[in-house]
Design a protein around this motif. Structure first.
Motif, PDB file in Angstrom:
ATOM      1  N   GLU A 173      -9.146   4.088  -1.579  1.00 53.96           N
ATOM      2  CA  GLU A 173      -8.207   4.364  -0.487  1.00 53.96           C
ATOM      3  C   GLU A 173      -7.775   3.076   0.209  1.00 53.96           C
ATOM      4  O   GLU A 173      -6.586   2.913   0.534  1.00 53.96           O
ATOM      5  CB  GLU A 173      -8.832   5.323   0.517  1.00 53.96           C
ATOM      6  N   ASP A 174      -8.695   2.159   0.425  1.00 52.89           N
ATOM      7  CA  ASP A 174      -8.336   0.881   1.053  1.00 52.89           C
ATOM      8  C   ASP A 174      -7.336   0.120   0.195  1.00 52.89           C
ATOM      9  O   ASP A 174      -6.394  -0.501   0.718  1.00 52.89           O
ATOM     10  CB  ASP A 174      -9.587   0.034   1.264  1.00 52.89           C
ATOM     11  N   THR A 175      -7.507   0.159  -1.106  1.00 49.76           N
ATOM     12  CA  THR A 175      -6.589  -0.519  -2.021  1.00 49.76           C
ATOM     13  C   THR A 175      -5.201   0.108  -1.953  1.00 49.76           C
ATOM     14  O   THR A 175      -4.181  -0.599  -1.939  1.00 49.76           O
ATOM     15  CB  THR A 175      -7.127  -0.454  -3.465  1.00 49.76           C
ATOM     16  N   ILE A 176      -5.168   1.431  -1.904  1.00 53.04           N
ATOM     17  CA  ILE A 176      -3.886   2.138  -1.805  1.00 53.04           C
ATOM     18  C   ILE A 176      -3.171   1.789  -0.503  1.00 53.04           C
ATOM     19  O   ILE A 176      -1.965   1.505  -0.489  1.00 53.04           O
ATOM     20  CB  ILE A 176      -4.115   3.656  -1.906  1.00 53.04           C
ATOM     21  N   LEU A 177      -3.915   1.796   0.585  1.00 50.83           N
ATOM     22  CA  LEU A 177      -3.311   1.507   1.894  1.00 50.83           C
ATOM     23  C   LEU A 177      -2.828   0.066   1.960  1.00 50.83           C
ATOM     24  O   LEU A 177      -1.773  -0.223   2.549  1.00 50.83           O
ATOM     25  CB  LEU A 177      -4.321   1.788   3.008  1.00 50.83           C
ATOM     26  N   GLU A 178      -3.571  -0.846   1.362  1.00 47.24           N
ATOM     27  CA  GLU A 178      -3.170  -2.254   1.365  1.00 47.24           C
ATOM     28  C   GLU A 178      -1.896  -2.466   0.545  1.00 47.24           C
ATOM     29  O   GLU A 178      -0.975  -3.160   0.960  1.00 47.24           O
ATOM     30  CB  GLU A 178      -4.297  -3.113   0.801  1.00 47.24           C
ATOM     31  N   ALA A 179      -1.858  -1.858  -0.638  1.00 39.96           N
ATOM     32  CA  ALA A 179      -0.703  -2.040  -1.523  1.00 39.96           C
ATOM     33  C   ALA A 179       0.495  -1.203  -1.101  1.00 39.96           C
ATOM     34  O   ALA A 179       1.643  -1.578  -1.344  1.00 39.96           O
ATOM     35  CB  ALA A 179      -1.087  -1.689  -2.953  1.00 39.96           C
ATOM     36  N   GLY A 180       0.210  -0.052  -0.480  1.00 44.17           N
ATOM     37  CA  GLY A 180       1.249   0.922  -0.162  1.00 44.17           C
ATOM     38  C   GLY A 180       1.295   1.988  -1.228  1.00 44.17           C
ATOM     39  O   GLY A 180       1.532   1.676  -2.407  1.00 44.17           O
ATOM     40  N   ALA A 181       1.036   3.225  -0.843  1.00 44.44           N
ATOM     41  CA  ALA A 181       1.019   4.317  -1.813  1.00 44.44           C
ATOM     42  C   ALA A 181       2.346   4.441  -2.550  1.00 44.44           C
ATOM     43  O   ALA A 181       2.380   4.900  -3.702  1.00 44.44           O
ATOM     44  CB  ALA A 181       0.672   5.630  -1.110  1.00 44.44           C
ATOM     45  N   ASP A 182       3.416   4.020  -1.904  1.00 43.64           N
ATOM     46  CA  ASP A 182       4.732   4.139  -2.533  1.00 43.64           C
ATOM     47  C   ASP A 182       4.943   3.115  -3.642  1.00 43.64           C
ATOM     48  O   ASP A 182       5.978   3.139  -4.318  1.00 43.64           O
ATOM     49  CB  ASP A 182       5.840   4.018  -1.483  1.00 43.64           C
ATOM     50  N   THR A 183       3.957   2.229  -3.878  1.00 42.45           N
ATOM     51  CA  THR A 183       4.068   1.250  -4.969  1.00 42.45           C
ATOM     52  C   THR A 183       3.168   1.593  -6.152  1.00 42.45           C
ATOM     53  O   THR A 183       3.251   0.936  -7.183  1.00 42.45           O
ATOM     54  CB  THR A 183       3.690  -0.162  -4.487  1.00 42.45           C
ATOM     55  N   ILE A 184       2.315   2.608  -6.010  1.00 37.48           N
ATOM     56  CA  ILE A 184       1.316   2.892  -7.036  1.00 37.48           C
ATOM     57  C   ILE A 184       1.684   4.153  -7.806  1.00 37.48           C
ATOM     58  O   ILE A 184       1.855   5.220  -7.227  1.00 37.48           O
ATOM     59  CB  ILE A 184      -0.082   3.037  -6.407  1.00 37.48           C
ATOM     60  N   ALA A 185       1.777   4.020  -9.117  1.00 33.33           N
ATOM     61  CA  ALA A 185       2.175   5.145  -9.975  1.00 33.33           C
ATOM     62  C   ALA A 185       1.002   6.052 -10.306  1.00 33.33           C
ATOM     63  O   ALA A 185       1.112   7.271 -10.247  1.00 33.33           O
ATOM     64  CB  ALA A 185       2.809   4.623 -11.263  1.00 33.33           C
TER      65      ALA A 185
END
Length: 457
Positions: free
Chosen positions: A208-220
């Motif tokens: 979750e921390d990785t998703i929030l850092e990168a932005g969920a809208d960038t992760i497929a």
């Protein structure tokens, strides 16, 4: 090993560049030329007989020399040896196999795309989900989440999803946007006193921390082997997949289950998704689909993904991706026969039962001074060799002990796989209890041989 001037050994060294091999060392030692196979055994051109403890490369589920598969290929070759599936063409074996795979796979998966290998299948997944997200108007949603120790193939895209250093070094990989997460190997990566569930919770928080850092809208998507195979056989900790899926669902991130190794009964269930409670958006399969008698792989997807992709093909005129031999009729005919054999011989249940025997027999080595951990699930297992049991210290260099044991295994008549100092087992699913016991006995002798070599310096 001798290399006579006109021998197959010499000709191999002169003409062939081998995968996953030190080419200069191969020039010095030459190959073991495997001549034929019978059940769980392979026999080299000098008549030496080996228990194939890795089913080739995690793949020959029904064993070697299965005449029914050869006959299925011959019949189809006589009728229609090849045709493509481009431009509204199809063939009956491909249609039958697609229908069968949808019926036996996790519930939400309803469409199939055929490739020739697991690498091509995972490469296809990357392109498919990029295409899908572009069609959804989300062109920035392109990054894949993968785990340290993962193996997802060897093409540019699938090799980027793989996180093993040897598969990246000097190949300029990764070449696509990926983010690596901690390997879910409890014995090696848990904190002192941390339970399996606490370890899983920590990994879910890292996700979750990785998703929030990168932005969920960038992760497929998150891609993962339910049980990690080629990285060293790492079963996930309890509750891991439940926690990981919950995080991904909340952030609109797809789950890609890579069952190239796990699928078709290896863990005692048809798919490992069932074993671990995974509800994938995409499923990747190969290897035991045909018992690797002939190359074939497939990507299964949900109807939601298919409908979005199909709408976009209508919008731009095509789905501009595919292979000359996608849905090859001979490969699909062999796959259908292979699945018949798995079903008729009840090999999924046999894998479960023989897996219990395998883990029981390997457990006898837990107290051996070279053994750090014995692990696995179903008919997949590994024994990790360590330089120091108390500290879990690895050998220096890594692979020192594993390489010795790999060679000693051949001398004892058993083929295993050394992944560094992790010794992997994945025998054909037809194996019997007596054969499992014999395989592990031969491993034990090779282990003692290895200990003697190390002790001698």
């Amino acid at each position: 090993m001798s290399k006579l001037p006109n021998s197959s050994h010499a000709r191999d060294v002169e003409y062939v560049l081998h995968p996953v091999t030190n080419a200069r060392r191969h020039e010095e030692m030459g190959p073991i030329v495997i001549d034929r196979g019978e059940g769980i055994y392979v026999i080299d051109d000098e008549g030496n007989r080996y228990i194939e403890g890795m089913a080739g490369l995690w793949s020959v589920g029904v064993g070697f020399g299965e005449k029914r598969l050869a006959d299925a290929a011959f019949r189809q070759m006589q009728k229609l040896p090849y045709y493509h599936s481009f431009s509204h063409k199809s063939n009956e074996p491909m249609i039958n196999l697609a229908e069968r795979l949808v019926a036996m796979s996790p519930e939400r998966l309803s469409r199939v795309f055929f490739t020739n290998s697991g690498s091509e299948a995972n490469d296809t997944v990357v392109k498919l989900l990029w295409y899908y997200n572009n069609a959804r108007g989300r062109p920035q949603k392109k990054t894949f989440l993968t785990r340290q120790g993962a193996y997802h193939g060897i093409t540019i895209a699938s090799g980027s999803l793989t996180t093993l250093a040897a598969n990246h070094r000097d190949f300029d990989l990764p070449a696509i946007p990926v983010r690596q997460l901690t390997c879910p190997h409890y014995w090696r990566n848990a904190l002192p006193g941390e339970s399996e569930e606490e370890f899983a919770t920590r990994l879910a928080k890292e996700l979750e921390d990785t998703i929030l850092e990168a932005g969920a809208d960038t992760i497929a998507a998150l891609i993962g082997e339910p049980l990690m195979g080629a990285g060293g056989v790492m079963p996930p900790p309890a509750t891991y997949w439940q926690k990981v899926q919950e995080v991904c669902r909340r952030h609109d991130i797809l789950i890609v289950a890579d069952e190239v190794i796990n699928g078709f009964g290896r863990l005692g269930t048809t798919f490992a998704c069932e074993y671990y409670g995974i509800d994938p958006d995409v499923l990747v399969i190969s290897k035991q689909l045909t018992s690797s008698y002939i190359p074939l792989a497939a990507v299964l997807m949900t109807d939601e993904i298919y409908q979005t992709v199909a709408d976009n093909t209508a919008k731009i005129g095509t789905f501009g991706h595919g292979f000359t031999t996608s849905g090859h009729p001979v490969a699909c005919a062999v796959a259908n026969e292979n699945l018949d054999i798995i079903e008729e011989k009840n090999l999924v249940a046999n894998a479960k039962a023989m897996g219990e025997v395998l883990h029981r027999e390997l457990a006898r080595f837990r107290d051996h001074p070279l053994v750090g951990e014995v692990r696995g699930a179903g008919l997949i297992a590994a024994v990790e060799l360590v330089a120091d049991k108390a500290t879990k210290a690895r050998f220096d260099p890594v692979g020192k002990a594993g390489g010795i044991l790999f060679g000693k295994g051949h001398e004892r008549g058993v083929i295993v796989r050394a992944i560094g100092d992790q010794i992997a087992f994945c025998p054909p699913m037809i194996i019997t209890e007596d054969e499992v016991v014999e395989m592990v006995k031969r491993f034990g002798l090779a282990l003692e041989d290895t200990a003697a070599v190390l002790a001698a310096g």
